[in-house]
Design an enzyme around this catalytic site. Structure first.
Site, short mmCIF file in Angstrom:
data_model
loop_
_atom_site.label_atom_id
_atom_site.label_comp_id
_atom_site.label_asym_id
_atom_site.label_seq_id
_atom_site.Cartn_x
_atom_site.Cartn_y
_atom_site.Cartn_z
N SER A 22 17.12 55.54 84.28
CA SER A 22 16.50 55.09 82.83
C SER A 22 15.30 56.25 82.89
O SER A 22 14.93 56.25 83.73
CB SER A 22 15.44 54.23 81.73
OG SER A 22 16.37 53.10 81.82
N1 SAH Z 1 17.68 49.70 85.22
C1 SAH Z 1 17.96 50.39 85.47
C2 SAH Z 1 18.71 51.59 84.44
C3 SAH Z 1 19.59 50.79 84.64
S1 SAH Z 1 21.06 51.26 83.35
C4 SAH Z 1 16.36 51.59 85.88
O1 SAH Z 1 15.99 51.33 86.94
O2 SAH Z 1 16.23 52.45 85.12
C5 SAH Z 1 21.60 49.71 82.66
C6 SAH Z 1 22.11 48.93 84.40
O3 SAH Z 1 22.76 47.77 82.92
C7 SAH Z 1 24.06 49.00 84.27
O4 SAH Z 1 22.79 49.05 85.95
C8 SAH Z 1 24.59 48.51 84.00
O5 SAH Z 1 26.00 48.24 85.04
C9 SAH Z 1 23.72 47.58 83.59
N2 SAH Z 1 25.02 46.36 82.51
C10 SAH Z 1 25.16 46.82 81.68
N3 SAH Z 1 25.05 45.30 80.90
C11 SAH Z 1 25.58 44.06 81.63
C12 SAH Z 1 24.87 42.81 81.64
N4 SAH Z 1 26.09 42.02 80.46
N5 SAH Z 1 24.25 42.19 82.35
C13 SAH Z 1 23.47 43.02 83.22
N6 SAH Z 1 23.70 43.84 83.40
C14 SAH Z 1 24.30 44.57 83.00
#
Ligand code: SAH
Length: 204
Positions: free
Chosen positions: A52
């Site tokens: 993000s």
């Molecule tokens: N937290 C991260 C952003 C990750 S983007 C950061 O440091 O910026 C969002 C993430 O959510 C992706 O890696 C995606 O694979 C994950 N995601 C989507 N659906 C999910 C679910 N049901 N359970 C766990 N992770 C999920």
């Protein structure tokens, strides 16, 4: 990043600002895009996912009003950066990631930077929460849900706080949901655009 992207936009919790100042964000961005680590935008981390924008991570962390004693559930570990920020603000973080390659990347990044002391990355569908360690003082969801997942509301302690983007692909609300004395209160933090939450209580 701190002054122009965070403080200038109203992030003021000193603990959030310190965590974001001290955690090496570039260590969490894959080498090819590392030069973009401190830009004012999301950055690709592989598997079609992104880390993000720094402001969004800071805003979400600030909205949870963490003081240091909390157990936090993060849904969507991605590269592990947001989990590292939450780990600096709370006692313990459980971070769920649905894509095995990213769960591995997140744990690897946290271990390499020595920030894994109080953070556990688990692989699975976090849209239905992670009952093993529930209830949670705070829940931070990093992917956009069609609506607020009932399981996450259930696994939130009373009192407790959850921050979650809700809405369709390109146009979502970042909501702060507070549970207190059996009541649920919701406020809008900002409009935003996250990758979709998959799984049982996410998008198909
Ligand atoms: N937290 C991260 C952003 C990750 S983007 C950061 O440091 O910026 C969002 C993430 O959510 C992706 O890696 C995606 O694979 C994950 N995601 C989507 N659906 C999910 C679910 N049901 N359970 C766990 N992770 C999920």
């Amino acid at each position: 990043m701190i002054e122009r992207q965070l403080e200038a936009r109203g992030i003021h919790d000193p603990r959030v600002l310190r965590a974001m100042r001290e955690i090496p964000r570039h260590e969490f961005v894959p080498p090819a895009d590392r030069y973009l680590s401190y830009e004012d935008e999301p950055v690709a981390i592989g598997f079609g996912q992104t880390i993000s924008q720094p402001y969004i991570t800071a805003l979400m962390a600030e909205c949870l009003e963490l003081r240091g004693a909390e157990t936090v559930l993060e849904v969507g570990a991605g590269c592990g950066y947001h989990a590292a920020v939450l780990g600096a603000l709370a006692a313990r973080v459980i971070s769920v990631e649905i894509i095995p390659g990213l769960a591995e990347m997140a744990s690897g990044n946290l271990k390499r930077t020595g920030l894994n002391r109080n953070i556990e990355v688990v692989c699975g569908d976090g849209s239905t929460g992670w009952p093993g360690y529930a209830p949670y003082d705070a829940i931070s969801v990093a992917a956009a849900a069609p609506e607020e997942p009932a399981s996450l509301l259930e696994q939130l302690k009373d009192p407790g706080r959850m921050v979650i983007p809700v809405g369709p692909r390109w146009d979502q609300e970042l909501r702060v949901i507070t549970k207190s004395q059996g009541q649920i209160h919701t406020r809008l933090a900002t409009y935003c655009r996250f990758v979709p939450l998959r799984g049982g209580e996410g998008w198909p």
